[in-house]
Design a protein around this motif. Structure first.
Motif, PDB file in Angstrom:
ATOM      1  N   UNK A   5       6.141 -19.136  -0.866  1.00 38.71           N
ATOM      2  CA  UNK A   5       5.346 -18.244  -1.722  1.00 38.71           C
ATOM      3  C   UNK A   5       5.402 -16.807  -1.185  1.00 38.71           C
ATOM      4  N   UNK A   6       5.302 -16.663   0.153  1.00 38.84           N
ATOM      5  CA  UNK A   6       5.339 -15.320   0.747  1.00 38.84           C
ATOM      6  C   UNK A   6       6.741 -14.726   0.687  1.00 38.84           C
ATOM      7  N   UNK A   7       7.757 -15.566   0.896  1.00 40.73           N
ATOM      8  CA  UNK A   7       9.145 -15.084   0.831  1.00 40.73           C
ATOM      9  C   UNK A   7       9.445 -14.529  -0.557  1.00 40.73           C
ATOM     10  N   UNK A   8       9.058 -15.260  -1.601  1.00 41.83           N
ATOM     11  CA  UNK A   8       9.320 -14.787  -2.959  1.00 41.83           C
ATOM     12  C   UNK A   8       8.521 -13.524  -3.269  1.00 41.83           C
ATOM     13  N   UNK A   9       7.289 -13.449  -2.756  1.00 41.31           N
ATOM     14  CA  UNK A   9       6.473 -12.247  -2.948  1.00 41.31           C
ATOM     15  C   UNK A   9       7.157 -11.025  -2.340  1.00 41.31           C
ATOM     16  N   UNK A  10       7.686 -11.184  -1.123  1.00 43.57           N
ATOM     17  CA  UNK A  10       8.384 -10.086  -0.456  1.00 43.57           C
ATOM     18  C   UNK A  10       9.652  -9.701  -1.219  1.00 43.57           C
ATOM     19  N   UNK A  29      18.820  -5.924   7.733  1.00 42.63           N
ATOM     20  CA  UNK A  29      18.415  -7.172   7.082  1.00 42.63           C
ATOM     21  C   UNK A  29      19.639  -8.038   6.780  1.00 42.63           C
ATOM     22  N   UNK A  30      20.734  -7.402   6.358  1.00 41.27           N
ATOM     23  CA  UNK A  30      21.968  -8.138   6.082  1.00 41.27           C
ATOM     24  C   UNK A  30      22.497  -8.803   7.359  1.00 41.27           C
ATOM     25  N   UNK A  31      22.490  -8.052   8.463  1.00 42.11           N
ATOM     26  CA  UNK A  31      22.948  -8.596   9.754  1.00 42.11           C
ATOM     27  C   UNK A  31      22.039  -9.745  10.194  1.00 42.11           C
ATOM     28  N   UNK A  32      20.727  -9.567  10.006  1.00 50.13           N
ATOM     29  CA  UNK A  32      19.777 -10.620  10.407  1.00 50.13           C
ATOM     30  C   UNK A  32      20.037 -11.912   9.643  1.00 50.13           C
ATOM     31  N   UNK A  39       0.845  -1.208   0.000  1.00 51.18           N
ATOM     32  CA  UNK A  39       0.000   0.000   0.000  1.00 51.18           C
ATOM     33  C   UNK A  39       0.878   1.255   0.000  1.00 51.18           C
ATOM     34  N   UNK A  40       1.888   1.288   0.879  1.00 51.36           N
ATOM     35  CA  UNK A  40       2.766   2.457   0.944  1.00 51.36           C
ATOM     36  C   UNK A  40       3.583   2.616  -0.344  1.00 51.36           C
ATOM     37  N   UNK A  41       4.032   1.504  -0.911  1.00 44.05           N
ATOM     38  CA  UNK A  41       4.868   1.576  -2.113  1.00 44.05           C
ATOM     39  C   UNK A  41       4.049   1.919  -3.352  1.00 44.05           C
ATOM     40  N   UNK A  42       2.982   1.151  -3.596  1.00 45.82           N
ATOM     41  CA  UNK A  42       2.241   1.288  -4.850  1.00 45.82           C
ATOM     42  C   UNK A  42       1.285   2.481  -4.863  1.00 45.82           C
ATOM     43  N   UNK A  43       0.562   2.666  -3.761  1.00 47.44           N
ATOM     44  CA  UNK A  43      -0.465   3.709  -3.738  1.00 47.44           C
ATOM     45  C   UNK A  43       0.091   5.060  -3.318  1.00 47.44           C
ATOM     46  N   UNK A  44       0.923   5.072  -2.265  1.00 45.39           N
ATOM     47  CA  UNK A  44       1.417   6.336  -1.720  1.00 45.39           C
ATOM     48  C   UNK A  44       2.799   6.725  -2.242  1.00 45.39           C
ATOM     49  N   UNK A  45       3.541   5.782  -2.816  1.00 42.91           N
ATOM     50  CA  UNK A  45       4.885   6.095  -3.316  1.00 42.91           C
ATOM     51  C   UNK A  45       5.896   6.315  -2.202  1.00 42.91           C
ATOM     52  N   UNK A  46       5.608   5.828  -0.986  1.00 46.41           N
ATOM     53  CA  UNK A  46       6.509   5.975   0.160  1.00 46.41           C
ATOM     54  C   UNK A  46       7.302   4.677   0.302  1.00 46.41           C
ATOM     55  N   UNK A  47       8.398   4.585  -0.437  1.00 43.18           N
ATOM     56  CA  UNK A  47       9.135   3.326  -0.498  1.00 43.18           C
ATOM     57  C   UNK A  47       9.969   3.054   0.746  1.00 43.18           C
ATOM     58  N   UNK A  48      10.374   4.096   1.457  1.00 46.85           N
ATOM     59  CA  UNK A  48      11.131   3.893   2.698  1.00 46.85           C
ATOM     60  C   UNK A  48      10.261   3.179   3.741  1.00 46.85           C
ATOM     61  N   UNK A  49       9.018   3.644   3.895  1.00 44.37           N
ATOM     62  CA  UNK A  49       8.088   2.992   4.834  1.00 44.37           C
ATOM     63  C   UNK A  49       7.717   1.599   4.332  1.00 44.37           C
ATOM     64  N   UNK A  50       7.565   1.461   3.014  1.00 44.28           N
ATOM     65  CA  UNK A  50       7.245   0.148   2.436  1.00 44.28           C
ATOM     66  C   UNK A  50       8.330  -0.867   2.776  1.00 44.28           C
ATOM     67  N   UNK A  51       9.594  -0.469   2.609  1.00 42.55           N
ATOM     68  CA  UNK A  51      10.707  -1.371   2.908  1.00 42.55           C
ATOM     69  C   UNK A  51      10.716  -1.766   4.382  1.00 42.55           C
ATOM     70  N   UNK A  52      10.346  -0.831   5.234  1.00 43.60           N
ATOM     71  CA  UNK A  52      10.290  -1.123   6.673  1.00 43.60           C
ATOM     72  C   UNK A  52       9.316  -2.269   6.946  1.00 43.60           C
ATOM     73  N   UNK A  53       8.143  -2.247   6.307  1.00 40.31           N
ATOM     74  CA  UNK A  53       7.156  -3.318   6.499  1.00 40.31           C
ATOM     75  C   UNK A  53       7.588  -4.613   5.809  1.00 40.31           C
ATOM     76  N   UNK A  54       8.218  -4.503   4.639  1.00 37.28           N
ATOM     77  CA  UNK A  54       8.689  -5.710   3.942  1.00 37.28           C
ATOM     78  C   UNK A  54       9.728  -6.449   4.783  1.00 37.28           C
ATOM     79  N   UNK A  55      10.691  -5.699   5.322  1.00 38.67           N
ATOM     80  CA  UNK A  55      11.744  -6.333   6.118  1.00 38.67           C
ATOM     81  C   UNK A  55      11.205  -6.842   7.458  1.00 38.67           C
ATOM     82  N   UNK A  56      10.114  -6.276   7.912  1.00 43.35           N
ATOM     83  CA  UNK A  56       9.449  -6.758   9.119  1.00 43.35           C
ATOM     84  C   UNK A  56       8.753  -8.095   8.839  1.00 43.35           C
ATOM     85  N   UNK A  57       8.272  -8.251   7.605  1.00 42.56           N
ATOM     86  CA  UNK A  57       7.537  -9.464   7.229  1.00 42.56           C
ATOM     87  C   UNK A  57       8.457 -10.639   6.918  1.00 42.56           C
TER      88      UNK A  57
END
Length: 468
Positions: free
Chosen positions: A119-124, A334-337, A90-108
């Protein structure tokens, strides 16, 4: 002939859109009548997939929030990963806020990995790549595209084509940005064929635009024009912002290079309106840049300067130092994790191998003692001792199998405690009857051996008495 082709594409798109609207309405009807949280989650996911990925509409934030609430209620890692994935999109596609989008992706991501949900890993992976493409970090983007390709679910999975399509899209985008038209055309055409199998008008639009772009890079402008016309014929059916933006980033420069300033102006204004209505900085940045170029070509300095200032302002918001630091921090974390997860897996594997060795050693010792007592012709052994040692051996065999099969059981049960317990109960159910048979056989052999020892001892005593 070309007009007939365009008319055919338009009519086909209308028919597809009607069928997809009917499907969406039926999903909403079922959702309104369901009380099961998991069923509600799956229905919401299908509605979002149909709305955004298939029909090319924008993501509804309210539905993303509902997904997260259900996932938290059920305390399910796989569902939480999916919820954070949709919120990031939603943040990436609709709002164009990619920094916040990445925060949620890396959380997932860690949640999806914990649930072993490929399937979810590849989607992320693919969604992270799109965010990096939007941030013009193409090298990081293609790394995640390739990682997503490695994480694709099995071909038998019902969403295999759905995920494959995203890999082909990502690779086509990479080769287009790298100015390699042959490879770009290969992946774009594969992308188009998969989009037809998935029956996604939005992704078909995306694939046709990529093919047109590849032909333009190859200086095959007539073929490019054919595909541009196909894209325009179905453009009204697609509302998804990043897909619209991607096409505009190709089409408007193509119009400018041909000197078609009026049409370029129309397209740029439409793009700017799209960005304004959705508060999407990525779209507004691109539109402001195109408006500046158009007014430059018209020698309208005042308007060109106005859009130049706007472009600089929006660019500063997107690529501010805080945003850059945030994105770099997320990537570093994410790299450290991943490094820590790899080290943890290696340590657990070594510990498991060590435990297996201990279990085998203990089992070997117990087995040796039992065999020694059974075969020894000098000692009379109590059957209860053999039964006790047999129980110990049974427990050791069970623990050995548990250690040996644990990774396999985790992968097929997705870390579900209930399923893991059922699997272990099944193993125990196979071992216990076998143990009883072996115990009965060993006891019988032991009794026979004891009789023979006693008989031999009695004969020896009689012989000694006769000699006296």
């Amino acid at each position: 002939m070309r007009k007939l082709i365009i008319l055919f594409c338009f009519v086909a798109s209308i028919q597809v859109a009607f069928a997809q609207n009917k499907y969406a309405d039926s999903l909403k009807t079922v959702l309104a009548n369901t009380t099961n949280p998991l069923e509600g989650f799956n229905l919401l996911t299908k509605i979002l997939e149909n709305q955004s990925f298939i029909r090319g509409g924008n993501i509804d934030s309210a539905e993303c929030v509902r997904l997260l609430q259900i996932a938290q209620q059920l305390k399910n890692d796989s569902l939480l990963a999916a919820s954070y994935n949709w919120i990031g999109s939603y943040f990436s596609f609709t709002k164009g806020d990619n920094a916040t989008a990445l925060e949620y992706y890396f959380k997932a991501l860690p949640l999806a990995e914990k649930a072993n949900n490929k399937r979810r890993i590849s989607s992320l992976d693919f969604d992270i790549s799109l965010a990096y493409y939007a941030l013009q970090n193409n090298k990081a983007a293609v790394q995640y595209v390739r990682k997503g390709g490695d994480d694709l679910p099995d071909k038998s999975h019902p969403l295999y084509d759905f995920m494959l399509l995203q890999y082909q899209r990502g690779m086509a985008t990479w080769y287009l940005s790298a100015k390699q038209p042959d490879s770009a055309l290969y992946f774009s055409q594969a992308f188009y064929e998969t989009s037809r199998r998935v029956n996604s008008i939005a992704q078909r639009f995306n694939a046709l635009a990529s093919i047109a772009d590849a032909y333009t890079l190859s200086d095959e402008n007539e073929l490019a024009d054919v595909y541009i016309k196909k894209v325009i014929a179905i453009s009204d059916s697609v509302k998804m912002i990043p897909i619209k933006l991607k096409f505009s980033n190709y089409y408007i420069p193509a119009l400018l290079s041909k000197g078609n300033i009026p049409e370029a102006m129309v397209q740029a204004k439409q793009l700017f309106t799209l960005g304004e209505s959705n508060s999407n900085n990525n779209v507004k940045l691109a539109a402001a840049g195109f408006m500046r170029r158009i007014f430059d070509s018209l020698h309208n300095k005042d308007s060109a300067y106005y859009y130049s200032r706007m472009e600089a302002s929006i660019n500063a918001q997107i690529f501010s130092q805080n945003n850059i630091n945030k994105i770099q921090s997320l990537a570093f974390n994410e790299q450290i994790r991943l490094i820590e997860e790899e080290a943890k897996k290696t340590e657990e594997e070594q510990r498991r191998k060590q435990n297996i060795q201990y279990a085998l050693l203990a089992l070997g010792i117990i087995s040796f003692i039992i065999l020694f007592l059974m075969l020894s012709r000098r000692h009379i052994t109590n059957t209860k001792l053999i039964q006790f040692l047999g129980v110990v051996a049974l427990l050791l065999v069970f623990e050995f199998l548990n250690l040996l099969l644990h990774p396999f059981l985790e992968s097929i049960t997705h870390h579900s405690p209930v399923l893991m317990l059922l699997a272990l109960v099944c193993i125990a159910a196979l071992l216990v009857p076998l143990h009883h048979k072996l115990e009965k056989w060993a006891t019988h052999k032991l009794v026979e051996k004891n009789k023979q020892i006693r008989l031999a001892s009695a004969k020896k005593t009689i012989e000694e008495l006769e000699k006296k």
